[in-house]
Scaffold this active site. Structure first.
Site, PDB file in Angstrom:
ATOM      1  N   ASN A 232      64.638  45.918  43.966  1.00  0.00           N
ATOM      2  CA  ASN A 232      63.521  46.663  43.374  1.00  0.00           C
ATOM      3  C   ASN A 232      62.764  45.849  42.324  1.00  0.00           C
ATOM      4  O   ASN A 232      61.640  46.191  41.960  1.00  0.00           O
ATOM      5  CB  ASN A 232      64.013  47.982  42.767  1.00  0.00           C
ATOM      6  CG  ASN A 232      64.910  47.776  41.567  1.00  0.00           C
ATOM      7  OD1 ASN A 232      65.896  47.038  41.636  1.00  0.00           O
ATOM      8  ND2 ASN A 232      64.610  48.420  40.461  1.00  0.00           N
ATOM      9  N   HIS A 233      63.341  44.732  41.864  1.00  0.00           N
ATOM     10  CA  HIS A 233      62.631  43.873  40.904  1.00  0.00           C
ATOM     11  C   HIS A 233      61.857  42.757  41.593  1.00  0.00           C
ATOM     12  O   HIS A 233      61.158  42.002  40.905  1.00  0.00           O
ATOM     13  CB  HIS A 233      63.608  43.283  39.885  1.00  0.00           C
ATOM     14  CG  HIS A 233      63.928  44.221  38.765  1.00  0.00           C
ATOM     15  ND1 HIS A 233      63.324  44.148  37.534  1.00  0.00           N
ATOM     16  CD2 HIS A 233      64.768  45.270  38.706  1.00  0.00           C
ATOM     17  CE1 HIS A 233      63.789  45.109  36.754  1.00  0.00           C
ATOM     18  NE2 HIS A 233      64.671  45.799  37.438  1.00  0.00           N
TER      19      HIS A 233
ATOM     20  N   HIS B 104      72.295  46.930  42.217  1.00  0.00           N
ATOM     21  CA  HIS B 104      71.354  47.834  41.549  1.00  0.00           C
ATOM     22  C   HIS B 104      71.908  48.499  40.292  1.00  0.00           C
ATOM     23  O   HIS B 104      71.143  48.973  39.476  1.00  0.00           O
ATOM     24  CB  HIS B 104      70.907  48.906  42.551  1.00  0.00           C
ATOM     25  CG  HIS B 104      69.700  49.695  42.144  1.00  0.00           C
ATOM     26  ND1 HIS B 104      68.567  49.123  41.604  1.00  0.00           N
ATOM     27  CD2 HIS B 104      69.438  51.027  42.214  1.00  0.00           C
ATOM     28  CE1 HIS B 104      67.669  50.059  41.373  1.00  0.00           C
ATOM     29  NE2 HIS B 104      68.166  51.223  41.722  1.00  0.00           N
TER      30      HIS B 104
ATOM     31  N   ASN C 120      39.785  37.187  15.255  1.00  0.00           N
ATOM     32  CA  ASN C 120      39.441  35.766  15.169  1.00  0.00           C
ATOM     33  C   ASN C 120      38.070  35.447  15.764  1.00  0.00           C
ATOM     34  O   ASN C 120      37.671  34.294  15.824  1.00  0.00           O
ATOM     35  CB  ASN C 120      40.508  34.913  15.871  1.00  0.00           C
ATOM     36  CG  ASN C 120      40.728  35.341  17.312  1.00  0.00           C
ATOM     37  OD1 ASN C 120      39.980  36.167  17.844  1.00  0.00           O
ATOM     38  ND2 ASN C 120      41.758  34.803  17.941  1.00  0.00           N
TER      39      ASN C 120
ATOM     40  N   ASP D 238      36.809  35.283  18.727  1.00  0.00           N
ATOM     41  CA  ASP D 238      36.740  34.318  19.829  1.00  0.00           C
ATOM     42  C   ASP D 238      36.169  34.935  21.105  1.00  0.00           C
ATOM     43  O   ASP D 238      36.103  34.286  22.148  1.00  0.00           O
ATOM     44  CB  ASP D 238      38.123  33.735  20.126  1.00  0.00           C
ATOM     45  CG  ASP D 238      39.119  34.796  20.589  1.00  0.00           C
ATOM     46  OD1 ASP D 238      38.799  36.011  20.498  1.00  0.00           O
ATOM     47  OD2 ASP D 238      40.216  34.421  21.046  1.00  0.00           O
TER      48      ASP D 238
ATOM     49  N   GLU E   8      45.801  42.299  19.103  1.00  0.00           N
ATOM     50  CA  GLU E   8      44.537  42.993  18.885  1.00  0.00           C
ATOM     51  C   GLU E   8      44.452  44.254  19.748  1.00  0.00           C
ATOM     52  O   GLU E   8      43.882  45.262  19.350  1.00  0.00           O
ATOM     53  CB  GLU E   8      43.372  42.050  19.196  1.00  0.00           C
ATOM     54  CG  GLU E   8      43.263  40.895  18.205  1.00  0.00           C
ATOM     55  CD  GLU E   8      42.260  39.838  18.638  1.00  0.00           C
ATOM     56  OE1 GLU E   8      41.777  39.091  17.777  1.00  0.00           O
ATOM     57  OE2 GLU E   8      41.961  39.768  19.848  1.00  0.00           O
TER      58      GLU E   8
END
Length: 724
Positions: A238-239, A469, A688, A690, A697
Site C-alpha cells: 500500500n506504500h 502490512h 523573503n 522571492d 510560509e
C-alpha cells in the site's frame, strides 16, 4: 522417631528456602506481568496513532474529492490548474515517458566516485552497489533512471500473480515490510545470503516511506530483480503509491538526494510502482499478498486486471464515476464544455459517438462498400474506448493486455470492482471474529475473519496465506488457526527496542522456518526493563502531542461533564471524553497514571492539565499555544497538500498555484475570500519576497486564514448579542 537438632535446623532451613523461592517466583511473575502489560499498552498507543494517521490520509483524499465535486472552474486557467494538480502527469505514453526521463543525455562527470552500472547487469554490479551504500555513497541520477527504465520494461512482462516453485531452489525466503530501513535489508542478506539461482526471495511490498534510505532499498531490489528475474519477486504494497509517498516521506527523500533530476526519478518510480505484481503464489499452495483478503476477493479477476491503470489506489474510486458520467453524456449526445475534470488519474478523453458521413450513392458499389467498412470500424473503435480497451501503436504488448485480448469471452468487470480487489489485498487486516467488515481503523480495505480465510483457501486449494502490512513485536505472528501468517521485516519500527524483524523460509514441504533479528546494535545492550521504558516514553510523548493537538475539542468535551463550571471532572468522565475526541480505542483508565495527576478526592483539574500539555509542547516550539495546536493537528495534512500543489517537487509553489488552491479551500471552509483578499494574503506571507511560497510560509497562510475564520465567528457572536 526423634530428630536430632542438626536435622531440625536443616529442615527449618529448607522450609525457609522453599518459602523464599516461592516469594521470589511470585514477585518475578508479577514483575513480568506488569512489564507485559506496559508493553501491550505501549504497542496499542503506537498502532492506534499510526492507523489514525493512515485514516487521515484517506480523509484527505476524500476532502479533495469533495472539493472537486463542489468547485466549478470559472475559467480555462482554473480548469488547467485543477488538471495539473490532480490529473496531469499521472500517466505518460511510452514515447513521452522515455523522452521526459531521457537518461542517455546525462553525462557522468569524471569527479563521480560512486558505483557505475552497465546493462545487462551482473552480480558484480549488485555487490558494488551494496558496498557503496554501506559507505553512504550515492548512485548517479543517470544510472538510477536507466535502472528504473529497465525495471519497468521487465515488470510490464510479468503477470499480476507471480508463480514461484521450490523445485528450482532449495528454499524460498519471504520478507515483509522494510520501510526504508536499509540496515534490516543488509542484515537479511548477511544472515540468509544474497539472491542467487539457489536462493529465491519474495519481498512483500512496503519497501519505502518512513525510513531514510527507501531509495537505496529500491535500487538494490530492482538490481537483483534484473540479475535474477526468476529468483527475485516483488509484490506491491500500500506504500507503493504516489499519494501515500507524498505524506510519509519517500517523495521528500528523493528530492533531497537528487535536487536536479529528482522530479524525473519520482515520475519513473511512480510508473514502476503501478507495474509491480499484486501477489505471489508459491507451489500453487501458499498465497503471498501484502495486506489481506475480503469476502469478495477473486484471484481470477486479479490475474486479468490491467494493474498499471491504478497508479494510486487511493484515487481509484472517482474514475469510475467520472467515466460513467462521460458515458451517459455520450449516450445522450450531450457534451459539457465546462465539465469538471475530477477523475483522479489521467484519462484519455473519450470522444462522442462518431456520426457516420453521408452515405454515397448505391450506384457506386465500391465507394459504398468502403463507406460501410469505415463506418463499422469507427463504431468498433468507439466501443473499444468506452470499455477501456483502447489500442496504442506506440506501446508494446504487456502480459495483462495480452490476457485481456485473448480471453474475450471472460466477464467484463467494472473499474469499481477492479479497484476494490486491489484495495482489499493492499490494505486489509485479519480479525479474530467471523465475517468481513469495513476497516474503519485504517480507513481503507477491510477486516476479514477466519471464516473468510477458510473459504478462500478451500476455493483455490491453498494451504495458508502470508501477508505483511502490520508491525508485530516478534516480527511474525500466526492467526486464523495458523492459516494466516503476518511477516514484518523492519526491526525497531516504532522505537529502538520496540520490535524484532523477521523473515520466513519455505522449503518443498512448505513448513515455515523463521529467523528473527535486531538491526540496531544498541537494542542488544538494553535490558528488557530498559527497552520497555524507552519505548514507553516515546509512545507517551507521541500520545501527549496527540492530546495537545486536540485541546479545543477536549475542552468542549470536558465542559459537557462539568455542568457547574468547576474546572474539575471525574477520572471516568475524563477517559470517556478523551476517547470521544481522539477515537483511538485505547484503555484510557489504564493509561491515566502516566498522563494525569489527580487530586486527593479523585477529581481531575482539566484546565491545569491542558496547560501542562501546552507548556510541554511550547518548550519545544516557540509559537503561541493556539497556533501550535492547529499546526500539531494539521501539519501532516498540510505538508501533503503542499506537496500535491508543488507538482515539480521544488519545495516552492507559485503565486498562481497558491491563489487557485485557496479558492478551492475557501469554497469548502465557507470563508469568503475575494481575489484581491487572496492576493493580499499571498503577498503578506511571502516573507523573503522571492515570488514563491515555501512550506513555512504556507503554514503562515493557514494561521492567517484560521484567524480570519475566528474573527468572523467573533463578529457574528457580537452581532447576535447586540440583536438580543
Amino acid at each position: 522417631m526423634v530428630r536430632s537438632s542438626s536435622e531440625q535446623s536443616c529442615f527449618c532451613f529448607c522450609s525457609l528456602a522453599f518459602k523464599a523461592a516461592v516469594l521470589i517466583q511470585r514477585w518475578y511473575r508479577r514483575y513480568v506481568a506488569r512489564l507485559e502489560m506496559r508493553r501491550r499498552c505501549t504497542w496499542r498507543i503506537f498502532q492506534s496513532i499510526e492507523y489514525a494517521c493512515e485514516q487521515d490520509q484517506i480523509k484527505l483524499h476524500n476532502f479533495f474529492s469533495y472539493l472537486m465535486d463542489h468547485f466549478t472552474p470559472s475559467s480555462s486557467k482554473e480548469r488547467d490548474f485543477i488538471s495539473r494538480m490532480f490529473i496531469s502527469g499521472e500517466s505518460f505514453k511510452e514515447a513521452e515517458l522515455e523522452k521526459y526521463c531521457d537518461y542517455e543525455s546525462m553525462e557522468v562527470p569524471d569527479s563521480y566516485t560512486g558505483p557505475h552500472l552497465s546493462f545487462p547487469l551482473l552480480p558484480d554490479h549488485a555487490t558494488a552497489l551494496l558496498e557503496a551504500f554501506k559507505q553512504k555513497q550515492q548512485l548517479h541520477a543517470r544510472y538510477v533512471l536507466n535502472l528504473l527504465h529497465e525495471t519497468r520494461k521487465h515488470l510490464k512482462q510479468l503477470p499480476n500473480i507471480s508463480h514461484v516453485s521450490t523445485c528450482y531452489s532449495e528454499e524460498v525466503t519471504v520478507c515483509g515490510d522494510l520501510h526504508g530501513q536499509l540496515d534490516d535489508l543488509f542484515l537479511i542478506f548477511y544472515k540468509n545470503g544474497l539472491p542467487s539461482p539457489s536462493k529465491s526471495y519474495v519481498f512483500n511490498g512496503d519497501f519505502v516511506d518512513r525510513g531514510k534510505q527507501s531509495l537505496e532499498i529500491l535500487i538494490i531490489l530492482f538490481t537483483f530483480l534484473l540479475i535474477y528475474p526468476k529468483e527475485v519477486h516483488l509484490n506491491r504494497g500500500n506504500h507503493e503509491d504516489h499519494m501515500v509517498n507524498l505524506r510519509y516521506g519517500f517523495a521528500k527523500e528523493v528530492m533531497q538526494k537528487y535536487k536536479v533530476h529528482g522530479k524525473k526519478i519520482l515520475k519513473m518510480i511512480q510508473n514502476v510502482f503501478c507495474w509491480l505484481p499484486l501477489a505471489t503464489l508459491i507451489d500453487q499452495k501458499v498465497l503471498v499478498i501484502h495486506g489481506g483478503i475480503s469476502d469478495t476477493t477473486d484471484l481470477d479477476m486479479l490475474e486479468k486486471i490491467q494493474r498499471n491503470k491504478f497508479i494510486s489506489v487511493l484515487r481509484g474510486k472517482k474514475r469510475k464515476e467520472s467515466n460513467r458520467n462521460v458515458e451517459i453524456q455520450e449516450v445522450n449526445g450531450e457534451k459539457n464544455a465546462e465539465a469538471d475534470p475530477a477523475g483522479n488519474e489521467a484519462l484519455p478523453s473519450l470522444p462522442l459517438q462518431p456520426r457516420p458521413a453521408q452515405a454515397p450513392s448505391m450506384a457506386n458499389r465500391l465507394e459504398f462498400s468502403r463507406w460501410v467498412r469505415q463506418t463499422v470500424q469507427e463504431q468498433i473503435e468507439w466501443c473499444r474506448r468506452l470499455v477501456d480497451i483502447s489500442e496504442s501503436e506506440d506501446e508494446e504488448p504487456t502480459y495483462s493486455s495480452m490476457v485481456s485480448l485473448t480471453d474475450l469471452d471472460a466477464p467484463c468487470w467494472t473499474r469499481q470492482e477492479e479497484w476494490k480487489q486491489i484495495l482489499d489485498i493492499l490494505w486489509s487486516d485479519p480479525m479474530p471474529q467471523e465475517g468481513c467488515r469495513e476497516n474503519t481503523v485504517r480507513g481503507g480495505g477491510c477486516y476479514f475473519g477466519p471464516d473468510v480465510t477458510a473459504k478462500i483457501l478451500e476455493k483455490y486449494n491453498l494451504q495458508f496465506l502470508i501477508r505483511s502490512h502490520e508491525c508485530k513485536q516478534e516480527g511474525y505472528e500466526f492467526c486464523h488457526n495458523r492459516k494466516v501468517l503476518t511477516i514484518f521485516s523492519a526491526s525497531n519500527y516504532y522505537e529502538i527496542g520496540s520490535n524484532r524483524g523477521a523473515y520466513v523460509k519455505l522449503g518443498p514441504d512448505l513448513v515455515p522456518h523463521f529467523v528473527q533479528y535486531q538491526a540496531n546494535k544498541a537494542a542488544h545492550t538494553l535490558t528488557m526493563t530498559q527497552r520497555i521504558s524507552r519505548v514507553e516514553e516515546s509512545a507517551f510523548r507521541a500520545l501527549r502531542e496527540k492530546l495537545f493537538a486536540h485541546t479545543s475539542a477536549l475542552i468542549s468535551a470536558f465542559k459537557a461533564y462539568d455542568k457547574d463550571n468547576t474546572g474539575r471532572i471525574t477520572l471516568s468522565n475524563w477517559a470517556t471524553a478523551v476517547e470521544s475526541v481522539l477515537h483511538l480505542g485505547l484503555p484510557w483508565r489504564m493509561l491515566r497514571p502516566q498522563l494525569v495527576r489527580t487530586t486527593e478526592d479523585g477529581m481531575l483539574e482539566y484546565k491545569s492539565w491542558l496547560d501542562d500539555l501546552a507548556m510541554e509542547q511550547r518548550s519545544q516550539e516557540r509559537i503561541q499555544s493556539s497556533l501550535l495546536e492547529v499546526i500539531y493537528r494539521n501539519r501532516s495534512n498540510l505538508e501533503t497538500i503542499f506537496r500535491i500543489i508543488d507538482r515539480d517537487h521544488s519545495g516552492l509553489i507559485s503565486f498562481e498555484e497558491f491563489h487557485q488552491t485557496w479558492k478551492l479551500f475557501s469554497s469548502h471552509m465557507n470563508i469568503e475570500l475575494t481575489d484581491d483578499g487572496i492576493n493580499d494574503l499571498v503577498r503578506s506571507i511571502d516573507f523573503n519576497k522571492d515570488g514563491n511560497i515555501d512550506f513555512n510560509e504556507f503554514l503562515e497562510a493557514f494561521r492567517l486564514v484560521k484567524q480570519t475564520q475566528a474573527c468572523l465567528q467573533l463578529q457574528n457572536r457580537e452581532r447576535e448579542s447586540r440583536d438580543l
